[in-house]
Write an enzyme that holds these catalytic residues in place. Structure first.
Site, PDB file in Angstrom:
ATOM      1  N   GLY A   1       0.690 -15.393  37.784  1.00 26.56           N
ATOM      2  CA  GLY A   1      -0.192 -16.512  37.486  1.00 26.56           C
ATOM      3  C   GLY A   1      -0.658 -16.511  36.048  1.00 26.56           C
ATOM      4  O   GLY A   1      -1.317 -17.443  35.591  1.00 26.56           O
ATOM      5  N   GLY A   2      -0.296 -15.464  35.287  1.00 24.85           N
ATOM      6  CA  GLY A   2      -0.700 -15.353  33.891  1.00 24.85           C
ATOM      7  C   GLY A   2       0.254 -16.059  32.943  1.00 24.85           C
ATOM      8  O   GLY A   2       1.281 -16.606  33.339  1.00 24.85           O
ATOM      9  N   VAL A   3      -0.086 -16.017  31.661  1.00 23.89           N
ATOM     10  CA  VAL A   3       0.658 -16.742  30.633  1.00 23.89           C
ATOM     11  C   VAL A   3       2.085 -16.203  30.484  1.00 23.89           C
ATOM     12  O   VAL A   3       3.053 -16.964  30.528  1.00 23.89           O
ATOM     13  CB  VAL A   3      -0.072 -16.650  29.271  1.00 23.89           C
TER      14      VAL A   3
ATOM     15  N   SER B   1       4.206 -14.169  32.299  1.00 26.20           N
ATOM     16  CA  SER B   1       5.190 -14.294  33.375  1.00 26.20           C
ATOM     17  C   SER B   1       5.519 -15.760  33.642  1.00 26.20           C
ATOM     18  O   SER B   1       6.663 -16.101  33.966  1.00 26.20           O
ATOM     19  CB  SER B   1       4.694 -13.606  34.656  1.00 26.20           C
ATOM     20  N   SER B   2       4.539 -16.652  33.480  1.00 28.52           N
ATOM     21  CA  SER B   2       4.778 -18.077  33.720  1.00 28.52           C
ATOM     22  C   SER B   2       5.756 -18.668  32.707  1.00 28.52           C
ATOM     23  O   SER B   2       6.681 -19.404  33.055  1.00 28.52           O
ATOM     24  CB  SER B   2       3.457 -18.852  33.683  1.00 28.52           C
TER      25      SER B   2
ATOM     26  N   CYS C   1       0.837  -1.208   0.000  1.00 29.63           N
ATOM     27  CA  CYS C   1       0.000   0.000   0.000  1.00 29.63           C
ATOM     28  C   CYS C   1       0.877   1.266   0.000  1.00 29.63           C
ATOM     29  O   CYS C   1       1.465   1.611  -1.007  1.00 29.63           O
ATOM     30  CB  CYS C   1      -0.978  -0.029   1.165  1.00 29.63           C
TER      31      CYS C   1
ATOM     32  N   GLU D   1      -1.942  -9.336   4.344  1.00 31.35           N
ATOM     33  CA  GLU D   1      -1.876  -9.822   5.723  1.00 31.35           C
ATOM     34  C   GLU D   1      -3.242 -10.040   6.360  1.00 31.35           C
ATOM     35  O   GLU D   1      -3.355 -10.748   7.376  1.00 31.35           O
ATOM     36  CB  GLU D   1      -1.040  -8.857   6.579  1.00 31.35           C
TER      37      GLU D   1
ATOM     38  N   HIS E   1      -3.745  -5.439   0.798  1.00 35.98           N
ATOM     39  CA  HIS E   1      -3.167  -5.925   2.056  1.00 35.98           C
ATOM     40  C   HIS E   1      -3.236  -7.455   2.117  1.00 35.98           C
ATOM     41  O   HIS E   1      -4.293  -8.011   2.430  1.00 35.98           O
ATOM     42  CB  HIS E   1      -3.896  -5.317   3.250  1.00 35.98           C
TER      43      HIS E   1
END
Length: 509
Positions: free
Chosen positions: A222-224, A226-227, A79, A169, A167
């Site tokens: 406890g999240g994705v 940081s774990s 574009c 994508e 586009h």
């Protein structure tokens, strides 16, 4: 570093999507602002120029000296990128007589051209532009057209330099992935060897080399993110990683105990800190959302700092920063290397003087989950809904008290557990409950009640930037509402939020 595609961002809303599509081909790529491009290295196999909300005809239009790339590596302009290359070479870019936004069909396709191989005549593509290339410079040849756009795609003769007006994508370009594969794999000759397994192997080795025998301290949520970050560091340095999980009194019901138990099962060296009273005291009397956020962040810093100082000779701070956090902090209008404060652990104070290690800062969220699977992290952690850093502190509108937290924890638990029991949890991107600062009249038995109102919220989304409210079954909502009102003392009315983002946000504060 493995071979890569360089994406130069001119401010398009689709730039991150280009990167995600290239990554789906198992090829590493990086996004950089157009006005601060890195030097060309042997690892860079090709360059993609993004779209832009600007026009090349503007006096202050984004510009780029292409001499460092053109003729040295393949280039694909999308574009605005395509218009810029044509314009700088002497072509004409004019306002479109018919502004073309949305679906279009390719009426001409040069299927002998490497970029257009396997693209069908009449293939659906997605247009989003107010300008069009009216005349091409010398040595530019048209390789695709639509009924209203003569130059839908071009190639520069004698170079692997291409421009496309649509586009590829976005999913509405039905064969867009084929076009990107043609460019990335066949024209740029990338090996497609960037996989979660390879990422884990190389990252763990790099962490070992970088950290050595030093100690790392890390706050877990406890999240994705940081774990997964913690497990990568753990695989590299073992017990030299010291994890801290703080109970701020604003977590979900039983979350402190459940998360600690799941982390111990992963072999992590983790300490749980009960700081509920400290947070409640800091929040006493605060009602403004920003004041509450600041109080929660400040108290977390104090608690984390107290705990970190009990560990001797710590040199590094581990963080779960992911790639969108990094991209968002680097504006095309003014590049900056500073991560936004809320992506650090509450914005840690300078006096901690720790070096930062961020093993996930090149990954998108979906890639983090794939790496987590490779590390064999429990699916309950990897599939967990996003949860705000301030927790229930911004889901209780108005002031915070332990009693209000108790009420909302019970309501939230019934809602989330209900989604899981009915097999709806994985269909929802994020769900939770809000305790509203109003009371309503109700009748229970023969008595009049005047109690709290709660709002349930569930949305579908890809990345949280936009979201639609979830069309949960009415019988499910009825069951959840009845259970909440019958079992949670202090609540007599349940409402369901049917607002989308935009204009509303996912959280209420």
């Amino acid at each position: 570093m493995s071979e890569q595609i360089l994406i130069l961002d001119f401010g398009s809303q689709y730039t991150q999507l280009i990167a995600r599509r290239v990554r789906e081909l198992n090829v590493y790529c990086e996004i950089h602002p157009y006005n601060n491009p890195p030097e060309l290295t042997d690892e860079v196999k090709g360059v993609i120029l993004s779209g832009s909300p600007c026009s090349v005809r503007q006096d202050d239009a984004p510009d780029l000296d292409l001499s460092g790339f053109q003729g040295k590596v393949p280039i694909l302009g999308v574009c605005y990128g395509a218009q810029l290359m044509a314009y700088k070479s002497g072509g004409h870019v004019l306002p479109s007589e018919i502004r073309e936004y949305g679906r279009a069909r390719l009426s001409r396709v040069d299927q002998h051209n490497e970029l257009m191989k396997e693209l069908s005549l009449d293939s659906q593509v997605w247009m989003s532009h107010g300008d069009t290339i009216s005349d091409l410079p010398e040595k530019f040849e048209i390789i695709a057209s639509t009924p209203s756009v003569k130059v839908a795609a071009y190639k520069i003769d004698g170079q692997d330099t291409y421009g496309i007006q649509f586009h590829p994508e976005v999913t509405h370009s039905l064969e867009g992935k084929t076009l990107l594969r043609n460019f990335v794999v066949h024209i740029c000759e990338c090996a497609q060897d960037w996989t979660p397994d390879i990422f884990v192997e190389t990252t763990v080795e790099e962490l070992r080399s970088k950290i050595g025998d030093d100690k790392v301290v890390m706050g877990l949520s406890g999240g994705v993110d940081s774990s997964v970050a913690a497990m990568l560091i753990h695989h590299a340095i073992g017990k030299n990683l010291h994890c801290i999980f703080v109970d701020n009194g604003l977590l979900r019901k039983n979350e402190f105990e459940d998360v600690l138990e799941s982390y111990k099962g992963m072999g992590l060296n983790i300490k749980g800190v009960d700081a509920r009273d400290r947070f409640y005291k800091a929040l006493e009397g605060l009602t403004d959302p920003e004041d509450k956020r600041k109080a929660i962040g400040r108290t977390f810093i104090e608690v984390f700092d107290d705990e970190a100082h009990q560990i001797q000779n710590v040199s590094w701070l581990g963080q779960g920063t992911i790639y969108p956090d990094v991209i968002e902090s680097v504006s095309v209008a003014g590049p900056s290397a500073t991560i936004k404060s809320h992506h650090n652990v509450g914005g840690l104070p300078d006096f901690m003087k720790l070096k930062v290690v961020e093993p996930l800062n090149t990954l998108f969220k979906d890639e983090v989950r794939l790496v987590g699977k490779t590390l064999e992290i429990d699916g309950k952690i990897l599939g967990r809904h996003p949860f705000p850093g301030p927790g229930l502190g911004i889901r209780i509108l108005g002031d915070i008290t332990p009693e209000k937290v108790r009420i909302l924890q019970e309501v939230d638990h019934i809602f989330i557990q209900g989604l899981k029991n009915k097999g709806l949890y994985d269909d929802v991107w994020q769900a939770g409950a809000m305790l509203l600062p109003i009371q309503s009249v109700g009748v229970m038995g023969d008595e009049r009640t005047y109690e709290q109102v709660v709002s349930l919220r569930a949305v579908t989304s890809v990345d949280g930037m936009t979201a639609d409210w979830c069309h949960l079954p009415y019988d499910f909502l009825a069951d959840v509402s009845n259970t909440i009102i019958n079992t949670v003392k202090g609540v007599n009315r349940v409402v369901y939020d049917i607002s989308s983002k935009p204009p509303a946000t996912i959280e209420w504060e």
